[in-house]
Design an enzyme around this catalytic site. Structure first.
Site, PDB file in Angstrom:
ATOM      1  N   TYR A  63      52.602  45.782  54.068  1.00  0.00           N
ATOM      2  CA  TYR A  63      53.111  45.580  52.708  1.00  0.00           C
ATOM      3  C   TYR A  63      52.623  44.264  52.118  1.00  0.00           C
ATOM      4  O   TYR A  63      52.150  43.380  52.837  1.00  0.00           O
ATOM      5  CB  TYR A  63      54.646  45.614  52.686  1.00  0.00           C
ATOM      6  CG  TYR A  63      55.299  44.451  53.395  1.00  0.00           C
ATOM      7  CD1 TYR A  63      55.562  43.264  52.712  1.00  0.00           C
ATOM      8  CD2 TYR A  63      55.659  44.531  54.736  1.00  0.00           C
ATOM      9  CE1 TYR A  63      56.146  42.190  53.356  1.00  0.00           C
ATOM     10  CE2 TYR A  63      56.243  43.472  55.386  1.00  0.00           C
ATOM     11  CZ  TYR A  63      56.483  42.290  54.691  1.00  0.00           C
ATOM     12  OH  TYR A  63      57.051  41.219  55.324  1.00  0.00           O
ATOM     13  N   ARG A  84      29.591  51.880  23.464  1.00  0.00           N
ATOM     14  CA  ARG A  84      30.024  51.290  24.738  1.00  0.00           C
ATOM     15  C   ARG A  84      31.476  51.673  24.955  1.00  0.00           C
ATOM     16  O   ARG A  84      32.149  52.122  24.018  1.00  0.00           O
ATOM     17  CB  ARG A  84      29.873  49.769  24.700  1.00  0.00           C
ATOM     18  CG  ARG A  84      30.680  49.143  23.593  1.00  0.00           C
ATOM     19  CD  ARG A  84      30.467  47.655  23.528  1.00  0.00           C
ATOM     20  NE  ARG A  84      31.048  47.135  22.299  1.00  0.00           N
ATOM     21  CZ  ARG A  84      30.823  45.929  21.811  1.00  0.00           C
ATOM     22  NH1 ARG A  84      30.018  45.116  22.438  1.00  0.00           N
ATOM     23  NH2 ARG A  84      31.389  45.530  20.704  1.00  0.00           N
ATOM     24  N   MET A  96      25.725  35.412  22.566  1.00  0.00           N
ATOM     25  CA  MET A  96      24.291  35.118  22.640  1.00  0.00           C
ATOM     26  C   MET A  96      23.638  35.365  21.285  1.00  0.00           C
ATOM     27  O   MET A  96      24.275  35.794  20.354  1.00  0.00           O
ATOM     28  CB  MET A  96      23.656  35.955  23.741  1.00  0.00           C
ATOM     29  CG  MET A  96      24.018  35.431  25.114  1.00  0.00           C
ATOM     30  SD  MET A  96      23.443  36.497  26.409  1.00  0.00           S
ATOM     31  CE  MET A  96      24.480  37.896  26.265  1.00  0.00           C
ATOM     32  N   CYS A  99      53.444  37.354  51.880  1.00  0.00           N
ATOM     33  CA  CYS A  99      54.457  37.015  50.880  1.00  0.00           C
ATOM     34  C   CYS A  99      54.119  35.765  50.078  1.00  0.00           C
ATOM     35  O   CYS A  99      54.924  35.275  49.313  1.00  0.00           O
ATOM     36  CB  CYS A  99      55.837  36.891  51.526  1.00  0.00           C
ATOM     37  SG  CYS A  99      55.949  35.500  52.648  1.00  0.00           S
ATOM     38  N   LYS A 120      24.053  47.515  26.407  1.00  0.00           N
ATOM     39  CA  LYS A 120      23.546  48.019  25.132  1.00  0.00           C
ATOM     40  C   LYS A 120      22.288  48.861  25.342  1.00  0.00           C
ATOM     41  O   LYS A 120      22.200  49.993  24.851  1.00  0.00           O
ATOM     42  CB  LYS A 120      23.260  46.834  24.199  1.00  0.00           C
ATOM     43  CG  LYS A 120      22.909  47.249  22.780  1.00  0.00           C
ATOM     44  CD  LYS A 120      22.358  46.064  21.997  1.00  0.00           C
ATOM     45  CE  LYS A 120      23.441  45.257  21.318  1.00  0.00           C
ATOM     46  NZ  LYS A 120      23.807  45.769  19.997  1.00  0.00           N
ATOM     47  N   HIS A 166      36.249  39.175  15.004  1.00  0.00           N
ATOM     48  CA  HIS A 166      36.091  38.452  16.266  1.00  0.00           C
ATOM     49  C   HIS A 166      37.445  38.130  16.893  1.00  0.00           C
ATOM     50  O   HIS A 166      37.689  38.395  18.063  1.00  0.00           O
ATOM     51  CB  HIS A 166      35.297  37.161  15.995  1.00  0.00           C
ATOM     52  CG  HIS A 166      35.108  36.319  17.214  1.00  0.00           C
ATOM     53  ND1 HIS A 166      35.945  35.274  17.522  1.00  0.00           N
ATOM     54  CD2 HIS A 166      34.215  36.407  18.218  1.00  0.00           C
ATOM     55  CE1 HIS A 166      35.552  34.738  18.657  1.00  0.00           C
ATOM     56  NE2 HIS A 166      34.498  35.396  19.103  1.00  0.00           N
ATOM     57  N   ARG A 197      17.937  41.666  20.003  1.00  0.00           N
ATOM     58  CA  ARG A 197      19.324  41.373  20.378  1.00  0.00           C
ATOM     59  C   ARG A 197      19.465  41.257  21.886  1.00  0.00           C
ATOM     60  O   ARG A 197      18.748  41.919  22.632  1.00  0.00           O
ATOM     61  CB  ARG A 197      20.259  42.502  19.949  1.00  0.00           C
ATOM     62  CG  ARG A 197      20.321  42.760  18.474  1.00  0.00           C
ATOM     63  CD  ARG A 197      21.216  43.986  18.258  1.00  0.00           C
ATOM     64  NE  ARG A 197      20.977  44.600  16.985  1.00  0.00           N
ATOM     65  CZ  ARG A 197      21.747  44.436  15.912  1.00  0.00           C
ATOM     66  NH1 ARG A 197      22.813  43.681  15.973  1.00  0.00           N
ATOM     67  NH2 ARG A 197      21.451  45.038  14.784  1.00  0.00           N
ATOM     68  N   SER A 209      55.049  37.761  58.612  1.00  0.00           N
ATOM     69  CA  SER A 209      54.821  37.752  57.173  1.00  0.00           C
ATOM     70  C   SER A 209      53.917  36.562  56.881  1.00  0.00           C
ATOM     71  O   SER A 209      54.265  35.422  57.193  1.00  0.00           O
ATOM     72  CB  SER A 209      56.154  37.628  56.441  1.00  0.00           C
ATOM     73  OG  SER A 209      55.921  37.573  55.068  1.00  0.00           O
ATOM     74  N   GLY A 239      29.199  38.314  20.692  1.00  0.00           N
ATOM     75  CA  GLY A 239      28.880  37.144  19.877  1.00  0.00           C
ATOM     76  C   GLY A 239      28.461  35.908  20.652  1.00  0.00           C
ATOM     77  O   GLY A 239      28.260  34.855  20.056  1.00  0.00           O
TER      78      GLY A 239
HETATM   79  C1  PEP Z   1      54.168  30.595  51.717  1.00  0.00           C
HETATM   80  O1  PEP Z   1      54.031  29.493  52.230  1.00  0.00           O
HETATM   81  O2  PEP Z   1      53.225  31.352  51.457  1.00  0.00           O
HETATM   82  C2  PEP Z   1      55.509  31.093  51.369  1.00  0.00           C
HETATM   83  C3  PEP Z   1      55.671  32.300  50.913  1.00  0.00           C
HETATM   84  O3  PEP Z   1      56.528  30.219  51.471  1.00  0.00           O
HETATM   85  P1  PEP Z   1      56.854  29.094  50.391  1.00  0.00           P
HETATM   86  O4  PEP Z   1      56.016  29.359  49.202  1.00  0.00           O
HETATM   87  O5  PEP Z   1      58.292  29.187  50.132  1.00  0.00           O
HETATM   88  O6  PEP Z   1      56.448  27.857  51.138  1.00  0.00           O
END
Ligand code: PEP
Ligand code: MG
Length: 892
Positions: free
Chosen positions: A864, A352, A107, A844, A26, A468, A96, A777, A105
């Site tokens: 990835y 803002r 504070m 993953c 502000k 609000h 303020r 992975s 809202g």
């Molecule tokens: C993990 O362990 O991160 C994984 C992807 O395998 P899961 O979740 O199937 O154990």
């Protein structure tokens, strides 16, 4: 000497917009507006550093502050031509809060400060309106009494009610100047009764009291909860803004309002806002009176019969339009502004960056890029990945039958069903019991924040698009219908009634926050369209990002969704889910119950055709994109029957006695299954299981290649490895299966074999594992579980304490623990690359869809990330933003 106070006003300012850390949002923007020549009442900002000093030093101030505040006041007096405490021409101020991030809202605020029995006379002279002056005075005593002195609100409400009863009137507007004057004395007497000392008359004492209260409110419960929900660090502190008061409630040529440079709901490039004639700013936000629209367009769009400002105050409206154009061109983003008109003069009180729906956010970014205001990169950088999430959620199926109870304002988009509750506390209780709830309130207040957060949706019966409830729900991404005026809520009976129909606590309703509909029962939903602005932005995103984004998917539906959302392959196909189909589970169980390899092979032969067909479908859908198939991972007992009835069924089908089955269940029982007979340990014990799966993968790949001409390059993944020898052994099984399939079919496909890295030992031994594995992975779910020694299934209840105490800022199962688990990932990547420079690296675990974790993956140049199909667009965006330097140090 340190500078603690920054002044602004009269076309000048000591601060700038880029000083938000020091001056709060502000204060920094008031300074910027003032320098831009936008009309801003003069004032000064006390820095956030003073807040930190105040919090850490027992509510005391740093040396020099007192003098600097006095100079600030003198400066404001000079610009405004009035004097603080002057009996004839008093300067009144507002005090303020204003933190670095907006905390609406949360504070404290004090208005009309500087009034006492003497200065009120001056205000009467200035305004020529005794009633207004005493009304302002009693508002001040009430607010100051509550916020600074801690005399609860209800005391004042009670006194107002008593006076109305005495006078035999119902409404505030029926009270006269003398009544308000009378109330001021009654208020002050009550304050003295409660505190044992009189209400402060000295404006200086009032000012310092208010400054202390505002700094103190940084640590109040509401603010602390809000910060926790929004990841705002306590160290930031708030600034305090002291600013000359301007009054929107001094007569019919006065007004106050809130406006947005573009429509915050749709993102359309139209001026959007609401105002109230003869009112104070708080009246608009509190949703007590229904505001009028600024523009004729807005009025028509929302079917309002109240006149627009464009009609009632055309010149002032044009002035406001000029400010709109100036500020948007300057900030290059949609602005949310507050203004007050005092006796025909326009004053800007705040600007803002405006909160907006995700739809609007996309549209504004894409439009502004097309208008030449910002670049494609800036457009991409602006979209909050969490907001994008809202767009990916289901909407109500337009074909579905729905019993619409009533309509309110479409305050925050999306659709949700849940059981009705009538208080924020109940919402939290019900949700703890596993229920989904819709919070129904007449209006919401900042105290309700926790309950709003855990609700599926929010319904209010009062208030506008800037109330609000509307603002907070949009920020949280909760669907919200606001101001559904024909609903009558009975908090006592826990029911609401609308058009003769009554809905009670626990009844299911559905909200359509995009249309404003309130519907009885639950309604089917459909997936959103991913075209238009979304597709455009995603094209820009894909032009920037380096990380590939894959999906975790094993069913054809998930794979198709993943493709639709732009997944560039499957990063994790968990094959275990494929065996639970009733036609298959029986063979799976036979396999588990078999006494020897021959018995197991017999059952596996039955499973092979099913498994092959699974992969054929996946490969077809993925059309040559990479597919990582993980061989069987969970402990075998997960496939065994649980109830007596199931045991009998299985016994019959498998032609064994129920006792044999019970014995097997007992035999396979594990105390600690997550660390038990699972992952590649199954393959090591019974290689024929992995052999069958590998065979199914290669047969499917050969077949799809033959049928479709697509080049399928399967990636076969071995789970839960801890040593190179496991990988050697199992890779040999896979290679043999491949060779046999290729020999038998006379065809062949390229393939690679890799491992999950989800145990600390695998990370440590990555150099030698990479001699056999073509890819890693990172299974960060198990890697987090095993590195922290915290069960991924059982840690919820105690992690809550860890987060509250700041031991882990975030849930390490949702956002990668970069300092711990992250170090293992880094080390494994480095060691793996040393052995095999072109080793493919991905992640993953659940973290694959989390922006901060994606920032980490970008920093470490993984190839990835793989996440659930719905999170694919979020991951794409976060990956692009990570290239632009965002998300990289968020958890460090
Ligand atoms: C993990 O362990 O991160 C994984 C992807 O395998 P899961 O979740 O199937 O154990
Ligand atoms: Mg795992």
């Amino acid at each position: 000497m340190s500078k603690w106070v920054y002044t602004f006003g009269d076309g000048k300012a000591e601060g700038r917009a880029d000083m938000k850390n020091l001056l709060g949002g502000k204060g920094a923007n008031l300074a910027e507006m003032s320098s831009l020549g936008v009309p801003v009442p003069a004032g000064f900002t006390i820095t956030t550093e003073v807040c930190t000093h105040f919090t850490q030093n027992d509510r005391t101030y740093p040396a020099g502050l007192e003098e600097q505040v006095a100079d600030g006041v003198a400066q404001v007096e000079k610009v405004m031509g009035a004097r603080f405490g002057d009996p004839d021409n008093p300067l009144l101020v507002s005090v303020r809060s204003g933190a670095r991030a907006s905390m609406p809202g949360m504070m404290d605020t004090v208005l009309n400060l500087g009034l006492n029995d003497t200065t009120v006379k001056g205000l009467i002279r200035q305004s020529n309106d005794e009633r207004f002056a005493y009304d302002s005075y009693r508002r001040f005593v009430q607010m100051y009494g509550d916020v600074v002195l801690g005399v609860e609100h209800h005391h004042f409400e009670e006194l107002i009610q008593d006076l109305k009863d005495d006078r035999g009137v119902d409404l505030d507007t029926d009270l006269s100047a003398d009544d308000w004057k009378d109330l001021v004395s009654r208020f002050k007497a009550r304050v003295e009764e409660e505190l044992g000392r009189p209400f402060p008359e000295d404006p200086q004492e009032q000012l310092w009291g208010a400054i202390g209260a505002v700094f103190g409110s940084w640590m109040n419960n509401r603010a602390v909860t809000y910060r926790r929900l929004h990841d705002i660090p306590a160290e930031w502190g708030t600034a305090v803004n002291v600013q000359a008061m301007v009054f929107g409630n001094m007569g019919e040529d006065c007004a106050t309002g809130v406006c947005f440079t573009r429509d915050p709901s749709t993102g359309e490039n139209v001026f959007y806002g609401e105002y109230l004639v003869n009112a104070q700013g708080e009246d608009v936000v509190a949703g007590i009176r229904t505001p009028q629209h600024l523009t004729i367009h807005g009025k028509q769009l929302h079917g309002s019969d109240l006149p627009a400002m464009e009609e009632t105050m055309p010149e002032l409206f044009n002035g406001l339009c000029d400010v709109r154009a100036k500020l948007e061109a300057h900030y290059k983003d949609m602005q949310d502004m507050e203004f007050t008109i005092q006796s025909g003069k326009l004053w800007m009180l705040q600007t803002r960056t405006g909160k907006r729906t995700s739809k609007a956010s996309l549209k504004i970014a894409v439009d502004m890029c097309r208008e030449g205001l910002i670049s494609e990169t800036e457009a991409v950088d602006r979209i909050d990945p969490a907001q994008l999430d809202q767009l990916l959620h289901p909407m109500l199926d337009p074909e579905a039958e729905k019993d619409v109870l009533t309509k309110g304002l479409p305050a925050s988009p999306g659709a949700a069903s849940g059981k009705v509750v009538f208080s924020a506390d109940e919402a939290e209780d019900w949700v703890k019991r596993g229920e989904k709830v819709i919070l129904v309130r007449v209006e919401t207040s900042p105290e309700d924040i926790g309950g709003m957060h855990c609700s599926e949706g929010i319904l209010t019966t009062r208030g506008g698009m800037t109330s609000h409830a509307a603002v907070v729900a949009r920020g949280m991404g909760r669907p919200c219908v606001a101001g559904a005026g024909d609903i009558r809520v009975d908090y006592k009976a826990k029911t609401f009634t609308v058009r003769g129909r009554t809905v009670g606590e626990g009844d299911v309703i559905t909200l359509d926050g995009s249309k404003g509909e309130v519907i009885l029962g639950s309604v089917a939903t459909i997936q959103p369209e991913l075209t238009g602005d979304f597709a455009t932005l995603m094209e820009w995103v894909d032009g920037i990002r380096r990380l590939r984004v894959r999906a975790n998917a094993e069913t054809p539906e998930d794979a198709a969704t993943a493709r639709k959302f732009g997944a560039e392959g499957i990063g994790l196909c968990r094959t275990e889910h494929m065996f639970f189909d009733p036609k298959r589970i029986i063979h799976m169980r036979q396999m588990i119950l078999a006494d020897d390899e021959a018995g197991r092979r017999k059952a596996l032969d039955k499973l092979l055709p099913y498994q092959r067909q699974d992969f054929v479908e996946l490969f077809e859908i993925m059309q040559g994109l990479p597919v990582t198939v993980r061989l069987l991972d969970p402990p075998l007992h997960e496939f065994l029957p649980a109830t007596d009835e199931e045991i009998d069924d299985v016994a019959q089908a498998a032609e064994v006695s129920p006792e044999t089955i019970r014995a097997a269940i007992t035999r396979l029982h594990e105390t600690n299954p997550m660390l038990g007979w699972r992952g590649c340990r199954l393959g090591v014990s019974f290689p024929e299981i992995y052999e069958m799966q590998a065979r199914a993968i290669f047969e499917a790949a050969v077949q799809v290649h033959k049928d479709t001409g697509e080049t399928v390059v399967p990636e076969v993944m071995i789970p839960l490895v801890s040593s190179k020898k496991e990988v050697d052994l199992l890779r040999a099984v896979i290679d043999t299966a491949a060779k046999e399939v290729f020999d038998a079919t006379g065809a062949s496909v390229d393939y690679i074999v890799g491992t999950m890295i989800e145990l600390p030992r695998a990370a440590l031994r990555a150099a030698e594992i990479a001699e056999t594995a073509h890819f890693f992975s990172f299974g960060t779910n198990d890697l987090t579980q095993t590195t922290l020694g915290m069960s991924r299934d059982d840690s919820g209840p105690f992690l809550q304490y860890y987060r509250e105490k700041g031991i882990y800022e975030k849930d390490p199962f949702a956002s990668l623990d970069i300092n711990g688990v992250g170090e293992l990932v880094e080390l494994a990547a480095e060691r793996g690359r040393k052995t095999r420079p072109d080793i493919k690296l991905g992640i993953c675990g659940e973290h694959g869809g989390d922006p901060a974790s994606i920032g980490f993956c970008e920093k470490n140049k993984l190839d990835y990330v793989s996440c659930s199909p719905f999170r694919v667009p979020i991951a794409r965006l976060a990956a692009a933003q990570a290239v632009l330097g965002r998300h990289q140090d968020e958890t460090a």
